[in-house]
Design a protein around this motif. Structure first.
Motif, PDB file in Angstrom:
ATOM      1  N   GLN A 185       0.830  -1.197   0.000  1.00 49.46           N
ATOM      2  CA  GLN A 185       0.000   0.000   0.000  1.00 49.46           C
ATOM      3  C   GLN A 185       0.871   1.256   0.000  1.00 49.46           C
ATOM      4  N   MET A 186       1.972   1.193   0.720  1.00 50.38           N
ATOM      5  CA  MET A 186       2.892   2.333   0.757  1.00 50.38           C
ATOM      6  C   MET A 186       3.441   2.617  -0.642  1.00 50.38           C
ATOM      7  N   CYS A 187       3.784   1.555  -1.387  1.00 48.10           N
ATOM      8  CA  CYS A 187       4.311   1.734  -2.740  1.00 48.10           C
ATOM      9  C   CYS A 187       3.294   2.433  -3.645  1.00 48.10           C
ATOM     10  N   LYS A 188       2.041   2.030  -3.516  1.00 49.70           N
ATOM     11  CA  LYS A 188       0.991   2.664  -4.321  1.00 49.70           C
ATOM     12  C   LYS A 188       0.842   4.142  -3.966  1.00 49.70           C
ATOM     13  N   ASP A 189       0.885   4.429  -2.674  1.00 54.68           N
ATOM     14  CA  ASP A 189       0.760   5.819  -2.227  1.00 54.68           C
ATOM     15  C   ASP A 189       1.933   6.667  -2.730  1.00 54.68           C
ATOM     16  N   LEU A 190       3.133   6.098  -2.673  1.00 50.55           N
ATOM     17  CA  LEU A 190       4.306   6.845  -3.114  1.00 50.55           C
ATOM     18  C   LEU A 190       4.298   7.080  -4.616  1.00 50.55           C
ATOM     19  N   GLN A 191       3.718   6.163  -5.375  1.00 49.09           N
ATOM     20  CA  GLN A 191       3.609   6.361  -6.814  1.00 49.09           C
ATOM     21  C   GLN A 191       2.793   7.614  -7.139  1.00 49.09           C
ATOM     22  N   GLU A 192       1.729   7.791  -6.372  1.00 51.89           N
ATOM     23  CA  GLU A 192       0.867   8.963  -6.593  1.00 51.89           C
ATOM     24  C   GLU A 192       1.538  10.245  -6.119  1.00 51.89           C
ATOM     25  N   TYR A 215       4.835  10.793  -5.835  1.00 47.28           N
ATOM     26  CA  TYR A 215       6.076  11.083  -6.542  1.00 47.28           C
ATOM     27  C   TYR A 215       5.964  10.570  -7.971  1.00 47.28           C
ATOM     28  N   PRO A 216       5.147  11.214  -8.788  1.00 47.95           N
ATOM     29  CA  PRO A 216       4.888  10.726 -10.146  1.00 47.95           C
ATOM     30  C   PRO A 216       6.114  10.775 -11.059  1.00 47.95           C
ATOM     31  N   THR A 217       7.122  11.555 -10.694  1.00 46.54           N
ATOM     32  CA  THR A 217       8.301  11.652 -11.563  1.00 46.54           C
ATOM     33  C   THR A 217       9.318  10.537 -11.299  1.00 46.54           C
ATOM     34  N   VAL A 218       9.078   9.711 -10.262  1.00 44.10           N
ATOM     35  CA  VAL A 218       9.995   8.622  -9.936  1.00 44.10           C
ATOM     36  C   VAL A 218       9.435   7.313 -10.477  1.00 44.10           C
ATOM     37  N   SER A 219      10.314   6.519 -11.052  1.00 45.01           N
ATOM     38  CA  SER A 219       9.908   5.256 -11.659  1.00 45.01           C
ATOM     39  C   SER A 219       9.188   4.352 -10.657  1.00 45.01           C
ATOM     40  N   GLU A 220       8.114   3.750 -11.123  1.00 51.53           N
ATOM     41  CA  GLU A 220       7.387   2.769 -10.309  1.00 51.53           C
ATOM     42  C   GLU A 220       8.305   1.626  -9.894  1.00 51.53           C
ATOM     43  N   THR A 221       9.118   1.176 -10.837  1.00 57.68           N
ATOM     44  CA  THR A 221      10.022   0.067 -10.553  1.00 57.68           C
ATOM     45  C   THR A 221      11.059   0.447  -9.513  1.00 57.68           C
ATOM     46  N   LEU A 222      11.522   1.685  -9.566  1.00 55.90           N
ATOM     47  CA  LEU A 222      12.492   2.159  -8.590  1.00 55.90           C
ATOM     48  C   LEU A 222      11.884   2.126  -7.190  1.00 55.90           C
ATOM     49  N   ILE A 223      10.645   2.540  -7.077  1.00 59.61           N
ATOM     50  CA  ILE A 223       9.958   2.549  -5.781  1.00 59.61           C
ATOM     51  C   ILE A 223       9.865   1.127  -5.229  1.00 59.61           C
ATOM     52  N   PHE A 224       9.428   0.202  -6.099  1.00 60.88           N
ATOM     53  CA  PHE A 224       9.282  -1.183  -5.655  1.00 60.88           C
ATOM     54  C   PHE A 224      10.634  -1.813  -5.322  1.00 60.88           C
ATOM     55  N   SER A 225      11.658  -1.464  -6.081  1.00 60.79           N
ATOM     56  CA  SER A 225      12.983  -2.018  -5.826  1.00 60.79           C
ATOM     57  C   SER A 225      13.515  -1.574  -4.476  1.00 60.79           C
ATOM     58  N   GLU A 226      13.337  -0.276  -4.180  1.00 60.67           N
ATOM     59  CA  GLU A 226      13.773   0.242  -2.887  1.00 60.67           C
ATOM     60  C   GLU A 226      13.002  -0.411  -1.754  1.00 60.67           C
ATOM     61  N   ALA A 227      11.684  -0.551  -1.935  1.00 57.02           N
ATOM     62  CA  ALA A 227      10.851  -1.148  -0.894  1.00 57.02           C
ATOM     63  C   ALA A 227      11.204  -2.611  -0.680  1.00 57.02           C
TER      64      ALA A 227
END
Length: 409
Positions: A366-373, A375-387
């Motif tokens: 859920q945190m990853c989904k929230d961060l996607q919204e 921080y729209p300029t950051v790659s979705e994959t980058l967010i998931f990789s960090e998480a």
């Protein structure tokens, strides 16, 4: 001895009962002294004048009198009439196996028996005493609570009494039969022979095999080694279902987090690669003839066909990481942090772990989904990789702590 004042008066006034089961060298009686039952052991008439058996009697009393253990019969006094000991209301292991052949099919009964037997034999060894006549007839099980009571130190070996009067062939180690040097491993051999006669869980098979090795050097060197090995085997067996649960969770999470990495695209134009830590950009050109080639990024968790703006501000990544760290830490504290004080293996802990680690996983998603919204300029994959990286680090840390706690118990 029969003419002693002890025999003439005590038995007449307090009462006595001779046991029908007699030892090879002694007669045994149950007597009442001051209203309390006692056990009396005295040499057979024909052996009274034999100095060897007199010394063996003295050795047994002097050795037993200085020992005190809840699973060892207590020696009270020695008189002209014999050795006076506590009376144990119970039955020999031999009789228990006959009367209740299914008793040890209950794993708890077997585990308790082994635990107490090893404990009392280990106690003897710690006090420089070898029993040297361990056998089912010399192990009693009390009628109340079925506790072990080890009896008969008549054949024991100590630092001061080095002569032994005999042994029982069925449980005697090869070195006893051949007259070679005896040590703690001699008793360990007998323990293995005893356990082999009892219905036992399969995890004890190798323990028994090692105890009864023909060569002493191939046996356990001490009772503590047996206890430690049994504990390791039990933990390993109990840990297996918990490990399966954890592995299932990690596989499921890994499948989810790594799914972007499994996606590939056919590239015939510029491909942008992103360094997770510095957001540095580099360009690689894939030749036209390699259109069918699947390309994977050298950076974990990134897809080559992600559309990542080259103008992503570095400050955004720093803010995202800081924000993610706080949110993950909050989820961690609310779910699995308390498991650092828990102990594996434990079925109860295993089920609780499955529930809380799943909850932790769900909060991360859920945190990853929230961060996607946010921080729209950051790659979705980058967010998931960090998480993913942070999640696996925390799960591994907690799980290792539980294992360490288990090893110290």
């Amino acid at each position: 001895m029969d003419s002693s004042q002890f025999s003439d008066n005590l038995f007449r006034h307090e009462g006595f009962e001779q046991f029908y089961t007699k030892g090879a060298t002694s007669d045994t009686f149950r007597i009442k002294l001051y209203g309390k039952l006692h056990f009396l052991k005295r040499l057979k008439k024909e052996l009274v004048g034999d100095i060897r058996y007199q010394e063996a009697f003295l050795k047994e009393f002097e050795t037993g009198y200085r020992l005190e253990h809840p699973n060892l019969v207590r020696y009270i006094s020695m008189t002209d009439d014999g050795i006076l000991m506590e009376y144990v209301d119970g039955e020999a292991l031999t009789q228990r196996l006959t009367d209740q052949p299914n008793y040890f099919k209950n794993k708890k009964n077997f585990d308790k028996f082994v635990r107490q037997l090893l404990d009392v034999v280990g106690y003897l060894h710690a006090h420089q005493v070898l029993h040297l006549d361990l056998k089912p007839d010399n192990i009693l099980l009390t009628r109340i609570n079925d506790d072990v009571k080890l009896i008969d130190l008549g054949c024991c070996y100590t630092d001061t009494f080095t002569d032994t009067t005999g042994h029982t062939d069925a449980c005697a180690a090869p070195e006893q039969l051949s007259g070679d040097k005896v040590d703690a491993r001699t008793d360990i051999y007998a323990i293995g022979k005893i356990l082999r006669q009892i219905t036992h869980p399969s995890i004890y098979n190798k323990v028994i095999e090692r105890c009864t090795a023909e060569e002493p050097e191939k046996r356990y060197s001490s009772v503590k080694d047996i206890q430690a090995d049994i504990l390791r085997k039990k933990r390993k067996k109990a840990f297996l279902p918990i490990a399966v649960i954890l592995l299932s969770i990690l596989i499921a999470l890994g499948t989810f987090f790594n799914s972007p990495q499994k996606e590939t695209s056919r590239v015939n134009t510029e491909t942008v690669e992103i360094d997770i830590d510095t957001m540095q950009q580099s360009v690689s050109i894939v030749p036209q003839e390699d259109k069918s080639q699947e390309v994977t990024s050298p950076q974990a968790g990134l897809r080559q066909n992600d559309t990542v703006p080259k103008s992503t501000p570095p400050d955004n990544l720093s803010l995202l990481k800081e924000d993610m760290e706080k949110r993950i830490d909050k989820a961690y504290q609310a779910t699995i942090a308390t498991f650092c004080d828990s102990v594996f293996p434990s079925p109860t802990i295993g089920l609780s772990w499955k529930t809380q680690s799943t909850a932790f996983h769900n909060e991360i998603l859920q945190m990853c989904k929230d961060l996607q919204e946010e921080y729209p300029t950051v790659s979705e994959t980058l967010i998931f990789s960090e998480a993913e990286s942070r999640f696996q680090t925390l799960v591994g840390f907690v799980f290792n702590k539980m294992r360490e706690n288990g090893e110290h118990h």
